[in-house]
Structures are given as C-alpha cells and as structure tokens.
Enzyme design. Structure first.
Site, PDB file in Angstrom:
ATOM      1  N   CYS A  91     -74.002  23.643 -82.560  1.00  0.00           N
ATOM      2  CA  CYS A  91     -73.272  23.577 -81.287  1.00  0.00           C
ATOM      3  C   CYS A  91     -73.529  24.779 -80.392  1.00  0.00           C
ATOM      4  O   CYS A  91     -73.331  24.708 -79.189  1.00  0.00           O
ATOM      5  CB  CYS A  91     -71.764  23.446 -81.534  1.00  0.00           C
ATOM      6  SG  CYS A  91     -71.297  21.904 -82.331  1.00  0.00           S
ATOM      7  N   GLN A 152     -67.133  18.303 -90.295  1.00  0.00           N
ATOM      8  CA  GLN A 152     -66.412  19.209 -89.406  1.00  0.00           C
ATOM      9  C   GLN A 152     -64.953  18.808 -89.214  1.00  0.00           C
ATOM     10  O   GLN A 152     -64.083  19.671 -89.091  1.00  0.00           O
ATOM     11  CB  GLN A 152     -67.100  19.286 -88.043  1.00  0.00           C
ATOM     12  CG  GLN A 152     -68.395  20.061 -88.063  1.00  0.00           C
ATOM     13  CD  GLN A 152     -68.918  20.367 -86.675  1.00  0.00           C
ATOM     14  OE1 GLN A 152     -68.168  20.507 -85.715  1.00  0.00           O
ATOM     15  NE2 GLN A 152     -70.233  20.468 -86.558  1.00  0.00           N
ATOM     16  N   SER A 210     -52.981  12.868 -69.003  1.00  0.00           N
ATOM     17  CA  SER A 210     -52.733  13.062 -70.430  1.00  0.00           C
ATOM     18  C   SER A 210     -51.384  13.752 -70.656  1.00  0.00           C
ATOM     19  O   SER A 210     -51.021  14.685 -69.948  1.00  0.00           O
ATOM     20  CB  SER A 210     -53.855  13.908 -71.036  1.00  0.00           C
ATOM     21  OG  SER A 210     -53.682  14.075 -72.416  1.00  0.00           O
ATOM     22  N   SER A 244     -62.720  17.542 -79.306  1.00  0.00           N
ATOM     23  CA  SER A 244     -63.649  17.255 -78.206  1.00  0.00           C
ATOM     24  C   SER A 244     -64.239  15.860 -78.359  1.00  0.00           C
ATOM     25  O   SER A 244     -64.420  15.366 -79.481  1.00  0.00           O
ATOM     26  CB  SER A 244     -64.769  18.295 -78.185  1.00  0.00           C
ATOM     27  OG  SER A 244     -65.473  18.285 -79.406  1.00  0.00           O
ATOM     28  N   HIS A 345     -68.219  17.934 -74.746  1.00  0.00           N
ATOM     29  CA  HIS A 345     -68.990  18.791 -75.647  1.00  0.00           C
ATOM     30  C   HIS A 345     -70.330  18.127 -75.965  1.00  0.00           C
ATOM     31  O   HIS A 345     -70.523  17.547 -77.041  1.00  0.00           O
ATOM     32  CB  HIS A 345     -68.184  19.021 -76.924  1.00  0.00           C
ATOM     33  CG  HIS A 345     -68.819  19.932 -77.922  1.00  0.00           C
ATOM     34  ND1 HIS A 345     -69.879  20.780 -77.629  1.00  0.00           N
ATOM     35  CD2 HIS A 345     -68.538  20.144 -79.247  1.00  0.00           C
ATOM     36  CE1 HIS A 345     -70.216  21.457 -78.708  1.00  0.00           C
ATOM     37  NE2 HIS A 345     -69.422  21.089 -79.707  1.00  0.00           N
ATOM     38  N   CYS A 375     -67.967  28.152 -82.180  1.00  0.00           N
ATOM     39  CA  CYS A 375     -68.130  27.825 -83.597  1.00  0.00           C
ATOM     40  C   CYS A 375     -69.281  26.839 -83.748  1.00  0.00           C
ATOM     41  O   CYS A 375     -69.606  26.091 -82.822  1.00  0.00           O
ATOM     42  CB  CYS A 375     -66.846  27.230 -84.163  1.00  0.00           C
ATOM     43  SG  CYS A 375     -66.322  25.681 -83.383  1.00  0.00           S
TER      44      CYS A 375
END
Length: 389
Positions: A91, A152, A210, A244, A345, A375
């Site tokens: 990432c 993950q 949201s 994400s 992402h 990360c």
C-alpha cells in the site's frame, strides 16, 4: 547539501473499484498517463528534462504488468529517452516512490524526477497476481509463523482488540472522514489537486450522508470461524463502513531541488524533510505506522508537537485510532480533508495521493511541518515529514 522539494502534485478523482465504477472503463496505464500529462501541463516543464519516473503499483499483473510506469510515461507523450520504473511496497508503493525520488535528488543522482502511482482495482482485482493454489510466502515463512499468517482484515480486528477500540469509535471515525471529505469538496479545497478525467471530477465514494446509525447496521466484513477460534479476543467490529473501499485512481508529484526549481521558474510547495521505513509484526501487520512515526521524528529532530498536520492512511479505522492512542497525536490535525475511508484507497496510487492532498492542505492551513505515514501488508510502514518552503 542539496534538498528536495515538491513543485507540483496532482491526482485523478478516485472511482469505485468495481465494474460499474466511474473510472472502470479507463486502462490503468491511461489513468497514470493522465496524471503525468497533467503534471507537465500544470508545471510548464519540458518533459525531456525528467531524469526518471518512479511509480508504485501493487498488483503487477495483467493490465498492470510489464512496468506500467514506463508505458504510462510513453502514453503521456514523454520523450522515449525518459526512463521509468515500477516499485512495490504494497500500500505504500507510491510513498516509497516519493522517498526514492527525493533521496535521488538529494544525492545528486536526479535534478527533476516524478514519483507517482496507479491502481485499477476494477480491472485488476486485489490478489490477482497470486494464481489459485500458489504460495507467495514460501516454506521458510511458514516455518517461522507456524500458525499461519492472516489477511489484513483479521489484522485490523486484532488491532481493535489489542487497543480496546470499540465499534462505536471506529464508526464515528469513519463518519468524520466522510464529513471532512465532503466539506473539502464543497469548499473547493480539492480543485487544485484533482485532474478531472472523462467527465469524472469528484471522488465517487464520499458519502456526505453517512451516519453512525447507518454504519451500525453493517455486518462484520471478515468473520471467519477458524480465526474466531484462533483469536477469541476478536469482537468482529470491522465492517465495510469503517474500512477503506476498493478503488481506481492515479496520482503524481514532481520533485526537484530548490536550486533547479529556481532555475526553471518552478514554485516549491513543500520541502521533503525526513524519511523512515520500518518493519513490524506481520500478524498485526498494520501497526508499523507507530514505530515509523517515532523513527522519522527522531531523524528529523522534531517532536509530535512540532507537526501541524498528519496524513495517516485510513486502511481501517482501527489502524489510525491505535496509532493515535500510542502517539498521543491530536486527531483534529489528522486527515483534515478526509481520508481513505471516504476518498478511497487505490493501493499503488495512495501514497502519492496522500502526498498530493497533504501539500495542498499545508498551504490551506498554513502548516509548517506535516507528517505522512502508511501501513503496508507484510508488517511494513513508510513515514516522511514535509516542511513548508
């Protein structure tokens, strides 16, 4: 000693990484080419002066194989003499591209270099570079981690459990990300960084409406009975709402020295001050941002209080909230224009997407120092500090 400065930074809007996503019709080479072309147009430089193009891509297979960055540079109209390479630090791939580019400028190996990244998750799905039945880790890793590595999502759950981060806190953080991103769009704060493409001019995943109540209704995204038995401490609070999404997008920054910028009439946006990379536990996997932050501050001879803005990649709410608990950072300074939970992402593009957003946010907020950290799969993290010029 030479320095390295960012003189231009652009990104595409971020689309949903699904077949019906707004950018799913665009080949990944063309996504990246669009940002490279825009970078040259906005800066006004002669692309023949570019010493290298360093790009990040995670799933380097199919339409993202064969050194995607090279063909994006050719598609963008760069001279054939301009070289390019594609790197993979998961990432953090394009943040690593920024590190390499800046370090090359500081060392004198480059005068003008592009760091960039792309990922089209609609066309090249995550893990498509690992054929079914194949083991990318090998027997030595299996011997070292006898109970097996984890995905993950399980790492994000383990982090939530270890730091006692509740579902309510994760959902509230996610809602805040959407609210900040929506507000930034409404105020025109993304206009200077986004290069519209094929009629798409806004990030597709930002949800202004949201609410915590909406997110509370979502089911756990990663529940697995085997992992539940292995890790009884997990409460299964990670959902699609506080993680994400999957996305399509590209981003690019132009890096040079202050001396070269002055000679070419380019305006520096920020100086690349300090860099750090680190490894961490590959089971927890996503906690490397904590030691990476400590390491880069130590190298910069700065403290957390010196940092005016932070960009911490929102792979999962639990990652940022654990990082905040450990560092003590002020959350009001973190991802001030929203983060990956809202904006998206697109893996290989995310590093330079964060950098692009950060340098523009620094100017908007009058920040002197800013810190970016990400990360990465396998228990890795990048961190760097930018300084206002």
């Amino acid at each position: 000693m030479r320095d390295a400065v960012i003189v231009e930074a652009v990104r595409t809007p971020i689309g949903k990484g699904k077949p019906n996503g707004a950018l799913a019709h665009v080949h990944p080479v063309e996504l990246l080419a669009h940002t490279l072309r825009t970078l040259v147009e906005r800066s006004g430089i002669d692309p023949a002066l570019i010493d290298d193009v360093i790009g990040g891509t995670v799933d380097q297979v199919g339409e993202q194989a064969m050194n995607t960055t090279r063909y994006a540079a050719l598609s963008a109209g760069f001279p054939e003499t301009v070289p390019a390479t594609t790197v993979d630090r998961q990432c953090g791939s394009s943040q690593q591209a920024v590190h390499f580019a800046a370090q090359g400028v500081i060392a004198g190996a480059y005068d003008l270099v592009v760091a960039c990244g792309v990922e089209s998750m609609s066309r090249v799905p995550m893990w498509s570079n690992v054929p079914e039945g194949k083991d990318p880790f090998g027997p030595g890793v299996a011997e070292r981690y006898k109970e097996g590595l984890v995905p993950q999502g399980i790492s994000a759950e383990l982090i939530a459990a270890k730091w006692s981060i509740t579902r309510e806190r994760m959902d509230a953080f996610a809602v805040s990300s959407h609210q900040k991103a929506a507000a930034a769009w409404e105020k025109g704060l993304f206009d200077a960084e986004v290069a519209p493409l094929d009629g798409v001019s806004r990030d597709e995943c930002v949800r202004p409406g949201s609410t915590p109540e909406t997110l509370a209704g979502l089911r756990p995204a990663y529940y697995d009975s085997n992992f539940a038995e292995r890790f009884p401490q997990i409460e299964w609070n990670v959902t699609a709402g506080n993680a994400s999404p999957i996305n399509d997008g590209a981003s690019a920054v132009l890096i040079t020295s202050s001396e070269t910028a002055e000679r070419l009439g380019l305006r520096p946006l920020a100086r690349l001050h300090s860099f750090a990379v680190t490894g961490s536990d590959p089971i927890l996997m996503l906690t490397g941002v904590i030691p990476a932050t400590e390491k880069v501050l130590r190298r910069a001879h700065l403290t957390l209080d010196d940092i005016d803005l932070f960009e911490v990649n929102e792979a999962f709410s639990s990652v940022v909230l654990a990082w905040q608990q450990e560092t003590g950072a002020d959350l009001s300074k973190v991802n001030v224009h929203g983060g990956a939970i809202a904006i998206g992402h697109p893996l290989g593009a995310s590093g330079t997407r964060l950098t692009t957003t950060l340098v523009h946010a620094m100017r908007e907020h009058g920040a002197r120092y800013a810190l970016q950290t990400m990360c990465e799969a396998g228990g890795l993290a990048n961190a760097m500090i930018l300084e206002r010029v």
